[in-house]
Design a protein around this motif. Structure first.
Motif, short mmCIF file in Angstrom:
data_model
loop_
_atom_site.label_atom_id
_atom_site.label_comp_id
_atom_site.label_asym_id
_atom_site.label_seq_id
_atom_site.Cartn_x
_atom_site.Cartn_y
_atom_site.Cartn_z
N GLU A 23 0.84 -1.19 0.00
CA GLU A 23 0.00 0.00 0.00
C GLU A 23 0.88 1.26 0.00
O GLU A 23 0.62 2.23 -0.71
CB GLU A 23 -0.91 -0.04 1.25
CG GLU A 23 -1.93 1.07 1.35
CD GLU A 23 -2.99 1.01 0.26
OE1 GLU A 23 -2.99 0.04 -0.53
OE2 GLU A 23 -3.80 1.95 0.18
N PHE A 24 1.95 1.21 0.77
CA PHE A 24 2.89 2.34 0.82
C PHE A 24 3.55 2.56 -0.53
O PHE A 24 3.73 3.68 -0.98
CB PHE A 24 3.95 2.08 1.90
CG PHE A 24 5.05 3.10 1.93
CD1 PHE A 24 4.79 4.40 2.38
CD2 PHE A 24 6.33 2.79 1.51
CE1 PHE A 24 5.80 5.35 2.40
CE2 PHE A 24 7.34 3.74 1.51
CZ PHE A 24 7.07 5.02 1.96
N ARG A 25 3.88 1.46 -1.19
CA ARG A 25 4.50 1.54 -2.52
C ARG A 25 3.58 2.22 -3.53
O ARG A 25 4.04 2.81 -4.50
CB ARG A 25 4.87 0.14 -3.02
CG ARG A 25 6.01 -0.49 -2.27
CD ARG A 25 7.32 -0.25 -3.00
NE ARG A 25 8.47 -0.78 -2.28
CZ ARG A 25 9.26 -0.04 -1.52
NH1 ARG A 25 9.03 1.24 -1.37
NH2 ARG A 25 10.29 -0.58 -0.91
N ARG A 26 2.27 2.09 -3.30
CA ARG A 26 1.32 2.75 -4.18
C ARG A 26 1.19 4.23 -3.83
O ARG A 26 1.15 5.09 -4.70
CB ARG A 26 -0.06 2.08 -4.07
CG ARG A 26 -1.12 2.70 -4.98
CD ARG A 26 -2.48 2.07 -4.80
NE ARG A 26 -3.08 2.37 -3.51
CZ ARG A 26 -3.61 3.54 -3.17
NH1 ARG A 26 -3.62 4.53 -4.03
NH2 ARG A 26 -4.11 3.73 -1.97
N LYS A 27 1.18 4.51 -2.54
CA LYS A 27 0.94 5.89 -2.10
C LYS A 27 2.12 6.80 -2.32
O LYS A 27 1.96 8.01 -2.45
CB LYS A 27 0.58 5.89 -0.61
CG LYS A 27 -0.85 5.47 -0.34
CD LYS A 27 -1.13 5.56 1.14
CE LYS A 27 -2.57 5.23 1.46
NZ LYS A 27 -2.73 5.03 2.91
N GLY A 28 3.33 6.23 -2.30
CA GLY A 28 4.51 7.06 -2.50
C GLY A 28 5.14 6.76 -3.85
O GLY A 28 5.52 5.63 -4.11
N GLN A 29 5.20 7.75 -4.71
CA GLN A 29 5.72 7.53 -6.06
C GLN A 29 6.93 8.41 -6.31
O GLN A 29 7.17 9.38 -5.60
CB GLN A 29 4.64 7.85 -7.10
CG GLN A 29 3.49 6.88 -7.09
CD GLN A 29 3.91 5.50 -7.57
OE1 GLN A 29 4.70 5.36 -8.50
NE2 GLN A 29 3.41 4.46 -6.91
N MET A 30 7.68 8.05 -7.34
CA MET A 30 8.88 8.83 -7.64
C MET A 30 8.90 9.22 -9.12
O MET A 30 8.50 8.44 -9.98
CB MET A 30 10.12 8.00 -7.31
CG MET A 30 11.41 8.77 -7.47
SD MET A 30 12.64 8.21 -6.28
CE MET A 30 13.97 9.36 -6.60
N ILE A 31 9.35 10.43 -9.38
CA ILE A 31 9.60 10.86 -10.76
C ILE A 31 11.09 11.10 -10.87
O ILE A 31 11.67 11.82 -10.07
CB ILE A 31 8.84 12.16 -11.09
CG1 ILE A 31 7.34 11.97 -10.87
CG2 ILE A 31 9.10 12.60 -12.51
CD1 ILE A 31 6.58 13.28 -10.90
N ALA B 249 9.98 13.98 -6.45
CA ALA B 249 10.36 14.38 -7.81
C ALA B 249 11.83 14.77 -7.78
O ALA B 249 12.20 15.80 -7.22
CB ALA B 249 9.50 15.55 -8.28
N ASP B 250 12.66 13.90 -8.35
CA ASP B 250 14.11 14.12 -8.30
C ASP B 250 14.56 14.82 -9.58
O ASP B 250 14.66 14.19 -10.62
CB ASP B 250 14.81 12.77 -8.12
CG ASP B 250 16.30 12.94 -7.85
OD1 ASP B 250 16.77 14.09 -7.84
OD2 ASP B 250 16.98 11.92 -7.67
N THR C 151 1.24 15.73 -2.13
CA THR C 151 2.38 16.30 -1.44
C THR C 151 3.64 15.97 -2.26
O THR C 151 3.75 14.87 -2.78
CB THR C 151 2.50 15.67 -0.05
OG1 THR C 151 1.24 15.79 0.59
CG2 THR C 151 3.56 16.35 0.78
N PHE C 152 4.53 16.94 -2.38
CA PHE C 152 5.74 16.71 -3.18
C PHE C 152 7.01 16.92 -2.36
O PHE C 152 7.10 17.86 -1.57
CB PHE C 152 5.80 17.69 -4.35
CG PHE C 152 4.90 17.33 -5.50
CD1 PHE C 152 5.31 16.47 -6.49
CD2 PHE C 152 3.62 17.88 -5.58
CE1 PHE C 152 4.48 16.15 -7.55
CE2 PHE C 152 2.78 17.56 -6.63
CZ PHE C 152 3.21 16.70 -7.62
N LEU C 153 7.97 16.04 -2.58
CA LEU C 153 9.33 16.36 -2.17
C LEU C 153 10.07 16.65 -3.47
O LEU C 153 10.25 15.76 -4.31
CB LEU C 153 9.99 15.17 -1.44
CG LEU C 153 11.47 15.36 -1.12
CD1 LEU C 153 11.66 16.47 -0.09
CD2 LEU C 153 12.10 14.08 -0.61
N LEU C 154 10.45 17.90 -3.66
CA LEU C 154 11.10 18.30 -4.90
C LEU C 154 12.60 18.41 -4.65
O LEU C 154 13.04 19.22 -3.84
CB LEU C 154 10.53 19.64 -5.37
CG LEU C 154 11.18 20.27 -6.60
CD1 LEU C 154 10.94 19.43 -7.84
CD2 LEU C 154 10.65 21.68 -6.82
#
Lengths: 324, 330
Positions: free
Chosen positions: A90-98, A182-183, A211-214
């Motif tokens: 579930e966590f793998r779905r909720k947290g994504q990476m670009i 988003a890296d 929510t984004f971590l940029l």
């Protein structure tokens, strides 16, 4: 706003290869060396710093793509390193990476539809191909790739960088995530198309409260879209605060040097590089004091001896410097 | 665009790459001039022909390229008429040198940096090894590297230091024009600022002219006297940097500048240009920018605009310059 993610004293040390008969103590690269921060729901939290400051490692740790040496990360109040198998999925779905490079983050042998479908199949979203087609078409439309039929069955090489990066966002988006790391999402793109990708990110935040971590080195971008920003230097956060405040009036000598070196498109606003010695590799040796001390122009005895803690200088603005 | 003190004058340059599917028009009828002691910036997006332009000037083109027309006048002499051997002996590196994109990774890892500079000098000039070595040490000092480190190998240097070595090599034969193609792209911003300042100081102290080529708009606008904006193999606008920045004439320049965040400006929304640059294999008729231009009219689709002088030294190629009022948000 509630904290969606809380990071506590996070450390990631990568061991350096030791020689077979090496008797010296094992050496480590302290990529992330005790960082703590929290990300509020619906905000764009930015991590900035030079190459090797540990910003990407921090991003990967938060999505549990790396195991930390020590420290804790809480997502929606749960420690992400003690999740059950089901919770982890579930966590793998909720947290994504670009990722930075859209040309290599998509499978070149799969069509856009197949690329994006993979995530849907893994997370059992959409019962059949028809349904998945609808979900993906809708998502493509929402990032400005219309009509979707023009894109669905193309291969990655047929699309431009800006379009591909939007497809990358779509693959994250269809899983209905809460949080995206988003890296450097636009650093490979041309200036004129960066805005399109950024706009999609901002729209998504507004509509889905994402929510984004940029993670970026583009301080101009941080100023324009960031809510809060943390400046990293050699695995530590040296300054943290509201994005506009911090970029307009940085307090830490390193942030000052970093921001002063960014060229402005306005030729009247010349770059005046703050005096700073050497480069980041100089500070690789470990010692007790401030990690920036060997390059700092304001350094004194205390800086070399004692490591400064993050101290609040104004509302929500923290600095780790004895001189600030 | 004639000037008395021109060092380099390029007119109507056409350089195409031959592919199986036809000619890719990388440089297509291009004008550019560089005065003595001047720093000229060339900006444009990836694939607009910036690097091809540089490679054409210094003549290191791949075998599938062909120059169809144009003149490259350097100190009054047309470089395109020079035979290859003469160009190598007289011009390349002696008069015009270049810092390539990612050049720092092109240093030979097996040879000390001092030796690499010496090699360059000995290949072109009739001097003794000792003299060449002294000059190499002097050059390193010039670019801010301790001459004692001439005996070090490239891996012992950081990225910024290697880029300094590459600049020293480019200056080894005392050229009068230095072309820098994406010189600082892989470097961190603090190191980038140091390198840019170094090149600007060297330009002044050595009476150099330079062409700074980059997609990094703030960087170019911050370091050049005049700027040339390239789009799809052509110059769409050129002029004194401040003028182009504050009063852009071409919609492309205007929109491009508007899409760049300014770290020292006010926070605002970011804009962008819809669409993508045209395929240079078969560019459409009319103005190359018209499919993406919000101001395009019928004429733009049919007729190709020429570069017209708008004010002193400020040129733009657009049919609608007179009617449009492009107000920059600064």
């Amino acid at each position: 706003m509630d904290d969606l993610i809380v990071v506590k004293d996070l450390k990631k040390w990568f061991p350096l290869a030791a020689g077979l008969f090496s008797r010296t103590k094992r050496k480590y690269v302290r990529a992330v060396d005790g960082v703590s921060f929290s990300i509020r729901e619906g905000e764009i939290f930015c991590l900035v710093g030079e190459t090797g400051s540990g910003k990407t490692t921090t991003g990967r740790l938060i999505l549990r793509l790396e195991t930390p040496t020590s420290g804790e990360i809480f997502f929606e109040g749960r420690n992400i390193f003690s999740l059950s198998k089901r919770e982890l999925k579930e966590f793998r779905r909720k947290g994504q990476m670009i990722f930075q490079d859209p040309f290599s983050s998509l499978d070149p042998r799969l069509t856009i539809f197949d690329n994006v479908s993979e995530g849907l199949i893994i997370h059992k979203i959409g019962d059949n191909r028809e349904e998945r087609l609808n979900i993906i078409s809708e998502a493509l439309e929402s990032v400005g790739l219309h009509p979707p039929e023009d894109f669905l069955f193309k291969y990655p090489h047929e699309l431009s960088g800006g379009q591909l990066q939007r497809v990358a966002i779509v693959s994250a988006l269809v899983l209905k995530p809460k949080f995206i790391v988003a890296d450097e999402p636009v650093s490979m793109l041309d200036m004129s198309t960066r805005g399109a990708v950024i706009k999609v990110m901002l729209d998504l935040r507004r509509e889905m409260n994402l929510t984004f971590l940029l993670i970026t080195h583009d301080l101009g971008l941080v100023k324009y879209i960031g809510d809060r920003v943390a400046v990293m230097y050699l695995g530590k956060i040296v300054e943290e605060g509201p994005a506009e405040d911090l970029i307009d009036a940085p307090c830490h000598p390193y942030s000052q040097a970093l921001i002063s070196a960014v060229p402005s498109p306005d030729p009247k606003k010349k770059i005046r590089v703050m005096q700073i010695k050497g480069d980041i590799s100089m500070s690789l040796e470990t010692f007790s004091g401030c990690k920036f001390a060997p390059r700092c122009m304001l350094v004194d005895e205390k800086c070399v001896r004692e490591e400064p803690e993050l101290v609040e200088v104004s509302n929500g603005h923290y600095v780790a410097c004895h001189k600030a | 665009m004639l000037h008395g003190d021109s060092l380099l004058e390029i007119s109507d340059l056409k350089m195409y790459y031959g592919t199986e599917r036809g000619w890719v028009k990388a440089v297509d009828g291009l004008f550019l001039d560089v005065h003595k002691n001047e720093c000229v910036g060339v900006v444009g997006e990836s694939g607009c022909g910036k690097s091809s332009l540089a490679l054409t000037i210094i003549r290191v083109l791949p075998s599938n390229s062909k120059i169809f027309s144009g003149k490259i006048l350097f100190e009054g002499e047309d470089l395109l008429n020079l035979p290859e051997e003469e160009f190598r002996r007289k011009i390349r590196w002696k008069k015009i040198s270049m810092v390539f994109q990612g050049a720092m990774n092109a240093l030979n890892p097996m040879i000390t940096v001092g030796e690499q500079i010496v090699e360059t000098i000995l290949a072109h000039e009739d001097v003794t090894r000792k003299e060449a070595w002294e000059r190499a040490e002097h050059l390193l000092k010039l670019v801010g590297i301790d001459p004692k480190r001439a005996k070090n190998y490239p891996f012992e240097f950081s990225g910024g230091m290697k880029q300094r070595v590459v600049i020293a090599m480019a200056l080894a034969l005392k050229p009068s024009l230095l072309i820098a193609d994406e010189m600082t792209t892989a470097l961190d911003v603090i190191v980038q600022a140091q390198i840019v300042n170094l090149v600007s100081d060297l330009r002044k102290s050595l009476n150099l002219s330079s062409i700074i080529i980059s997609h990094d708009i703030p960087l170019v606008f911050n370091s050049s006297h005049r700027v040339f904006v390239m789009y799809a193999g052509k110059i769409v606008e050129c002029g004194p940097t401040e003028e182009v920045c504050y009063t852009p004439m071409h919609p492309y320049t205007f929109l491009l500048l508007d899409s760049v965040p300014d770290v020292r400006g006010k926070r605002r929304s970011l804009s962008f240009i819809e669409g993508a640059p045209p395929n240079l294999l078969n560019p459409h008729s009319g103005c190359r920018f018209h499919p993406r231009c919000p101001f395009a009219i019928e004429k733009c689709r049919k007729e190709e605009p020429e570069l017209k002088m708008f004010s002193q030294n400020h040129y733009a190629a657009c049919h609608r310059i007179e009617e449009l009022e492009l107000n920059r948000r600064v």
